[in-house]
Design a protein around this motif. Structure first.
Motif, PDB file in Angstrom:
ATOM      1  N   ILE A 168       0.861  -1.229   0.079  1.00 22.74           N
ATOM      2  CA  ILE A 168      -0.110  -0.025  -0.066  1.00 22.74           C
ATOM      3  C   ILE A 168       0.859   1.316   0.058  1.00 22.74           C
ATOM      4  CG2 ILE A 168      -1.668   1.369   1.531  1.00 22.74           C
ATOM      5  CD1 ILE A 168      -3.098  -1.362   1.935  1.00 22.74           C
ATOM      6  N   VAL A 169       1.855   1.119   0.914  1.00 22.99           N
ATOM      7  CA  VAL A 169       2.665   2.376   0.732  1.00 22.99           C
ATOM      8  C   VAL A 169       3.258   2.620  -0.552  1.00 22.99           C
ATOM      9  CG1 VAL A 169       4.904   3.250   1.865  1.00 22.99           C
ATOM     10  CG2 VAL A 169       3.353   2.127   3.319  1.00 22.99           C
ATOM     11  N   SER A 229       2.488   1.607  -3.330  1.00 27.47           N
ATOM     12  CA  SER A 229       1.574   1.865  -4.713  1.00 27.47           C
ATOM     13  C   SER A 229       0.891   3.391  -4.454  1.00 27.47           C
ATOM     14  CB  SER A 229       0.000   0.962  -4.289  1.00 27.47           C
ATOM     15  OG  SER A 229       0.227  -0.256  -4.652  1.00 27.47           O
ATOM     16  N   ASN A 230       0.910   3.756  -3.165  1.00 31.28           N
ATOM     17  CA  ASN A 230       0.434   5.235  -3.289  1.00 31.28           C
ATOM     18  C   ASN A 230       1.670   6.330  -3.701  1.00 31.28           C
ATOM     19  OD1 ASN A 230      -2.035   5.033  -1.832  1.00 31.28           O
ATOM     20  ND2 ASN A 230      -1.335   4.840   0.120  1.00 31.28           N
ATOM     21  N   ARG A 231       2.973   5.815  -3.348  1.00 34.17           N
ATOM     22  CA  ARG A 231       3.977   6.727  -3.898  1.00 34.17           C
ATOM     23  C   ARG A 231       4.266   6.691  -5.315  1.00 34.17           C
ATOM     24  NH1 ARG A 231       3.070   6.126   0.655  1.00 34.17           N
ATOM     25  NH2 ARG A 231       3.861   7.756   2.169  1.00 34.17           N
ATOM     26  N   MET A 232       3.981   5.506  -5.902  1.00 33.60           N
ATOM     27  CA  MET A 232       4.039   5.191  -7.239  1.00 33.60           C
ATOM     28  C   MET A 232       2.990   6.068  -8.187  1.00 33.60           C
ATOM     29  SD  MET A 232       5.164   1.276  -8.091  1.00 33.60           S
ATOM     30  CE  MET A 232       4.051   0.447  -6.923  1.00 33.60           C
ATOM     31  N   ALA A 233       1.591   5.992  -7.641  1.00 26.89           N
ATOM     32  CA  ALA A 233       0.507   6.760  -8.130  1.00 26.89           C
ATOM     33  C   ALA A 233       1.047   8.213  -8.085  1.00 26.89           C
ATOM     34  CB  ALA A 233      -0.707   6.572  -7.386  1.00 26.89           C
ATOM     35  N   PHE A 234       1.526   8.555  -6.821  1.00 24.51           N
ATOM     36  CA  PHE A 234       1.777  10.172  -6.608  1.00 24.51           C
ATOM     37  C   PHE A 234       2.878  10.566  -7.762  1.00 24.51           C
ATOM     38  CE2 PHE A 234       4.995  13.111  -4.670  1.00 24.51           C
ATOM     39  CZ  PHE A 234       4.147  14.020  -4.802  1.00 24.51           C
ATOM     40  N   ALA A 265       9.115  11.140  -1.972  1.00 36.16           N
ATOM     41  CA  ALA A 265       8.306   9.675  -2.558  1.00 36.16           C
ATOM     42  C   ALA A 265       9.364   8.694  -2.893  1.00 36.16           C
ATOM     43  CB  ALA A 265       7.361   9.964  -3.561  1.00 36.16           C
ATOM     44  N   ALA A 266      10.151   9.146  -3.725  1.00 44.80           N
ATOM     45  CA  ALA A 266      11.520   8.359  -4.589  1.00 44.80           C
ATOM     46  C   ALA A 266      12.287   7.806  -3.392  1.00 44.80           C
ATOM     47  CB  ALA A 266      12.393   9.125  -5.220  1.00 44.80           C
ATOM     48  N   PHE A 267      12.405   8.621  -2.177  1.00 42.69           N
ATOM     49  CA  PHE A 267      13.258   7.768  -0.988  1.00 42.69           C
ATOM     50  C   PHE A 267      12.340   6.821  -0.367  1.00 42.69           C
ATOM     51  CE2 PHE A 267      13.524   7.731   3.658  1.00 42.69           C
ATOM     52  CZ  PHE A 267      14.685   7.453   3.815  1.00 42.69           C
ATOM     53  N   ASP A 268      11.306   7.044  -0.066  1.00 38.85           N
ATOM     54  CA  ASP A 268      10.133   5.877   0.425  1.00 38.85           C
ATOM     55  C   ASP A 268      10.303   4.760  -0.451  1.00 38.85           C
ATOM     56  OD1 ASP A 268       9.561   7.837   2.256  1.00 38.85           O
ATOM     57  OD2 ASP A 268       7.459   8.337   1.546  1.00 38.85           O
ATOM     58  N   LEU A 269       9.807   4.968  -1.926  1.00 35.48           N
ATOM     59  CA  LEU A 269      10.060   3.782  -2.629  1.00 35.48           C
ATOM     60  C   LEU A 269      11.578   2.954  -2.486  1.00 35.48           C
ATOM     61  CD1 LEU A 269       8.216   5.156  -5.845  1.00 35.48           C
ATOM     62  CD2 LEU A 269       7.318   3.415  -4.289  1.00 35.48           C
ATOM     63  N   GLN A 270      12.578   3.565  -2.440  1.00 34.63           N
ATOM     64  CA  GLN A 270      13.813   3.000  -2.393  1.00 34.63           C
ATOM     65  C   GLN A 270      13.958   2.186  -1.049  1.00 34.63           C
ATOM     66  OE1 GLN A 270      16.418   6.247  -3.019  1.00 34.63           O
ATOM     67  NE2 GLN A 270      16.942   5.488  -4.934  1.00 34.63           N
TER      68      GLN A 270
END
Length: 431
Positions: A340-341, A343-348, A376-381
């Protein structure tokens, strides 16, 4: 998050955390009274996992501070009763011990306030004991009241983002207690961060850096209920207690906000009649600490029921069920949390180029926009790193992956594709 902060941490696999001796040996924490950028807070406190205190200027505009508190700094009971009256609230008895916590009961808010007023009139004592309204999900029960605003420093909050998506729980709490109420020694759920704002009253915090709690275990491996107890001087019962550092003692005044880092065990006292707002929260800076905690929790469960390992075909699944009951989450739900975390950042990130933000909630959209695409990119990493750890974990490999809504390998590839496709659009990684 600005570009410099992102560039300093975007290649991190393991978050560097310096030894905590400098923090607790000085017996002081930083006091923030002036404007502070999010990036500086991120770099100076979130990443290194260090505590700090924000002055009352950061809460002075909150509606609850204006409406719930008298000019003398006392709770306005009449106003609180108008707002909450018969609302059922959880109330702990600080004079009773149940395992290493205080037993709770649910009572109408009005009944607790009547007790509280009598407690004050009787010189802060009562035959009913010392009762403490705690862990009340007020924001969930009254979502439109908007009594306070989460400061931007604490807004990267994966934990409540996940539970808000499920619409079944949250980790936003209100505490109300008379002088003398307290919370026993503990570390926060999932080894999350916490922030706590005093709406009125004063608290005393005793904080121990991560690792120091190991010296405070008794001969059976249990942590103390009360770190101020004279029992800890008994070397026969607590053989290593003298090796522990002295706790960091902090007095929190009305209006101030304390940031309690991940995995710091603490014990808290209300020095006056006190109302506080507390959030537990997680993000990319401490998700590795949560992952280590979950592995330790599963290991403890496996050790407890190891004698049945060879007699049960579904032993590993049973361990996950017990872990969920004891800790509130297991490996399968942790994978769902990460999905979920991510998916939200990829959508953003994708919406930053398309302009379409319909794939995630409006309130989350505001938070992600404020924190920006670098965050958001940091979170995804960070999510990608933890998913890689999951996929290498033998206990996770044994789970029935058909029950997962999306396979971790698929999420991992989607994250990589999103970061790659948005590099040019958002100047990520560029000089």
């Amino acid at each position: 998050m600005d570009r410099e902060a992102y560039r300093n941490c975007c290649s991190l696999v393991k978050i560097p955390r310096e030894p905590y001796e400098q923090v607790w040996s000085s017996h002081f924490v930083d006091y923030i009274d002036k404007d502070l950028s999010y990036s500086k807070f991120f770099k100076k406190y979130l990443l290194p996992n260090h505590p700090c205190m924000f002055s009352k200027r950061f809460t002075e505009d909150w509606k609850c501070r204006k409406q719930w508190v008298s000019e003398e700094g006392k709770p306005i009971f009449q106003k609180l009763l108008q707002e909450f009256d018969e609302t059922p609230v959880p109330v702990a008895n600080c004079n009773a011990k149940e395992y290493n916590a205080n037993p709770k009961q649910v009572m109408p808010f009005k009944e607790f306030v009547n007790y509280w007023k009598e407690h004050i009139q009787n010189g802060h004592s009562s035959p009913k004991g010392c009762l403490y309204l705690k862990d009340w999900h007020m924001a969930r029960d009254f979502p439109t009241h908007n009594f306070y605003t989460t400061p931007v420093f604490f807004s990267s909050d994966w934990l409540n983002e996940y539970w808000d998506t499920l619409e079944v729980d949250d980790y936003r709490f209100v505490y109300m207690g008379p002088k003398g109420s307290w919370t026993p020694f503990h570390a926060d759920v999932f080894r999350s961060y916490s922030w706590s704002a005093n709406i009125c009253g004063r608290k005393k915090w005793l904080l121990y850096p991560p690792g120091q709690e190991e010296f405070l275990r008794d001969t059976r491996g249990n942590l103390p209920y009360d770190v101020t107890s004279t029992e800890l001087r008994d070397r026969g019962l607590f053989p290593h207690s003298e090796e522990a550092c002295q706790p960091l003692e902090i007095i929190q005044e009305a209006g101030e906000i304390i940031f309690v880092p991940s995995g710091w065990h603490h014990q808290v006292y209300n020095l006056e009649d006190t109302i506080s707002i507390n959030h537990n929260w997680l993000n990319g800076c401490n998700i590795d600490i949560m992952w280590q905690f979950l592995q330790n929790e599963l290991s403890s469960v496996q050790k407890e029921i190891n004698e049945w390992r060879n007699t049960m075909d579904s032993w590993h699944q049973h361990c996950q069920v017990i872990m969920k009951a004891c800790s509130g989450i297991n490996f399968g739900e942790f994978a769902a949390f990460l999905k979920i975390v991510a998916s939200n950042r990829m959508a953003f990130l994708n919406s930053c180029s398309s302009g379409d933000s319909s794939d995630y909630p409006r309130q989350l959209s505001e938070t992600l926009t404020t924190l920006g695409p670098y965050h958001a990119a940091f979170d995804l990493q960070r999510v990608a790193h933890i998913i890689e750890c999951l996929l290498c974990n033998e206990d996770f490999k044994r789970l029935d992956h058909s029950t997962l809504t999306l396979q971790p390998e698929t999420i991992l590839q989607q994250i990589r594709d999103t970061i790659q496709s948005t590099r040019g659009q958002h100047l990520l990684y560029q000089e």
